[in-house]
Design an enzyme around this catalytic site. Structure first.
Site, PDB file in Angstrom:
ATOM      1  N   THR A  96       0.806  -1.221   0.000  1.00 49.92           N
ATOM      2  CA  THR A  96       0.000   0.000   0.000  1.00 49.92           C
ATOM      3  C   THR A  96       0.840   1.274   0.000  1.00 49.92           C
ATOM      4  O   THR A  96       0.283   2.373   0.084  1.00 49.92           O
ATOM      5  CB  THR A  96      -0.903   0.012   1.244  1.00 49.92           C
ATOM      6  OG1 THR A  96      -0.081  -0.142   2.424  1.00 49.92           O
ATOM      7  CG2 THR A  96      -1.913  -1.122   1.202  1.00 49.92           C
ATOM      8  N   GLU A  97       2.155   1.148  -0.122  1.00 45.36           N
ATOM      9  CA  GLU A  97       3.033   2.305   0.038  1.00 45.36           C
ATOM     10  C   GLU A  97       2.669   3.472  -0.880  1.00 45.36           C
ATOM     11  O   GLU A  97       2.628   4.626  -0.448  1.00 45.36           O
ATOM     12  CB  GLU A  97       4.495   1.895  -0.193  1.00 45.36           C
ATOM     13  CG  GLU A  97       5.118   1.098   0.944  1.00 45.36           C
ATOM     14  CD  GLU A  97       4.827  -0.389   0.862  1.00 45.36           C
ATOM     15  OE1 GLU A  97       5.427  -1.148   1.631  1.00 45.36           O
ATOM     16  OE2 GLU A  97       4.000  -0.803   0.018  1.00 45.36           O
ATOM     17  N   VAL A  98       2.421   3.205  -2.173  1.00 46.68           N
ATOM     18  CA  VAL A  98       2.165   4.316  -3.090  1.00 46.68           C
ATOM     19  C   VAL A  98       0.915   5.090  -2.707  1.00 46.68           C
ATOM     20  O   VAL A  98       0.775   6.271  -3.052  1.00 46.68           O
ATOM     21  CB  VAL A  98       2.050   3.829  -4.557  1.00 46.68           C
ATOM     22  CG1 VAL A  98       3.383   3.269  -5.033  1.00 46.68           C
ATOM     23  CG2 VAL A  98       0.925   2.810  -4.731  1.00 46.68           C
ATOM     24  N   ARG A  99       0.025   4.468  -1.989  1.00 50.63           N
ATOM     25  CA  ARG A  99      -1.216   5.144  -1.606  1.00 50.63           C
ATOM     26  C   ARG A  99      -1.016   6.144  -0.470  1.00 50.63           C
ATOM     27  O   ARG A  99      -1.922   6.929  -0.199  1.00 50.63           O
ATOM     28  CB  ARG A  99      -2.278   4.112  -1.244  1.00 50.63           C
ATOM     29  CG  ARG A  99      -2.660   3.234  -2.432  1.00 50.63           C
ATOM     30  CD  ARG A  99      -3.876   2.384  -2.167  1.00 50.63           C
ATOM     31  NE  ARG A  99      -4.238   1.614  -3.362  1.00 50.63           N
ATOM     32  CZ  ARG A  99      -5.347   0.888  -3.477  1.00 50.63           C
ATOM     33  NH1 ARG A  99      -6.214   0.846  -2.466  1.00 50.63           N
ATOM     34  NH2 ARG A  99      -5.606   0.222  -4.582  1.00 50.63           N
ATOM     35  N   ILE A 100       0.143   6.074   0.195  1.00 49.74           N
ATOM     36  CA  ILE A 100       0.442   7.101   1.199  1.00 49.74           C
ATOM     37  C   ILE A 100       1.657   7.932   0.787  1.00 49.74           C
ATOM     38  O   ILE A 100       2.271   8.609   1.607  1.00 49.74           O
ATOM     39  CB  ILE A 100       0.652   6.490   2.610  1.00 49.74           C
ATOM     40  CG1 ILE A 100       1.851   5.523   2.624  1.00 49.74           C
ATOM     41  CG2 ILE A 100      -0.599   5.790   3.094  1.00 49.74           C
ATOM     42  CD1 ILE A 100       2.266   5.108   4.031  1.00 49.74           C
TER      43      ILE A 100
END
Length: 260
Positions: free
Chosen positions: A133-137
């Site tokens: 989920t990194e790109v979403r934060i």
């Protein structure tokens, strides 16, 4: 033998040390204190000749939610974030000379996926969920890529890194993130079977096999084969090799197989 730590519990039985992430209040997030205890537990297991296998387990419904974002936010004032220790943890698991098995009964995210990928075997519940989920934060899965990318099929890695979509245990097994996915009620038995098989391996041979799995391809086939033949001869002539061959011929367990 059992000992209690604040965030990582340690228990050893029949040659297997289980390191249990025990920080359910923040979904077993990889805080600096938890990672410090995990590193200490791994080091102790490596130093103990009676320990043959290490299991990474967890309490609560979540295996590991990744970095402790509360700790990370607090660190912004200093201009740094506590990501460096995660690299130390992943390297310690990856380089552990003893087999490491991850038992994953629930969701894993971000750094938790790096931990799973660093283990030699990872067995999850089919219902467990995973996501990068990194790109979403607004960040990227940089540190964990050291262990994750060698495991994942390239097309799956591109899809999951870029979308951040959630996937289940069955997909995790299909793309190589985990070894196998089983029904939740069969998870403990599957982990126990894996450990029972691993403790039958000779300690030095297991460490050597792990090194072999990390060995880069030889530039020259004949030179590579010659090196591997010499390596094989060394193991056959070692004390473990001699004992293993003798035990096989005598149809008995080798001396290193735990009896209690």
């Amino acid at each position: 033998m059992t000992s209690t730590a604040a965030l990582v519990r340690v228990a050893t039985a029949r040659g297997v040390t289980t390191l249990t992430l025990d920080s359910p209040h923040n979904r077993n997030a990889l805080s600096t204190p938890l990672m410090t205890e995990l590193l200490a537990g791994l080091a102790a297991a490596v130093a103990d000749d009676a320990v043959r296998v290490v299991v990474l387990d967890h309490t609560g419904p979540v295996f590991c939610s990744g970095a402790d974002l509360k700790e990370t936010a607090a660190a912004y004032a200093s201009g740094t974030v506590p990501a460096g220790m995660l690299g130390d943890v992943l390297a310690a698991v990856w380089e552990c000379p003893k087999p490491v098995v991850a038992r994953v009964a629930g969701p894993a995210r971000a750094g938790g996926l790096g931990l799973i990928a660093a283990a030699d075997l990872a067995i999850c519940a089919q219902e467990a969920t995973f996501a990068f989920t990194e790109v979403r934060i607004g960040v990227i899965p940089a540190v964990i890529s050291a262990t994750v990318l060698p495991r994942l099929a390239p097309r799956a890695a591109a899809e999951l890194y870029l979308t951040g979509d959630t996937f289940d245990g069955r997909r995790a097994a299909e793309i190589g993130l985990v070894t196998s996915a089983v029904p939740a009620d069969a998870l403990d038995a599957a982990v126990a079977r894996a450990c029972a098989s691993l403790v039958r391996g000779a300690p030095n041979a297991l460490a050597g096999a792990k090194e072999l799995l990390r060995r880069p391809p030889a530039a020259d086939l004949r030179a590579g084969v010659a090196e591997l033949a010499a390596l094989s001869t060394g193991f056959f002539l070692s004390d473990e090799g001699r004992e293993g061959v003798l035990a096989f011929r005598e149809k008995r367990d080798a001396s290193w197989v735990p009896t209690d």
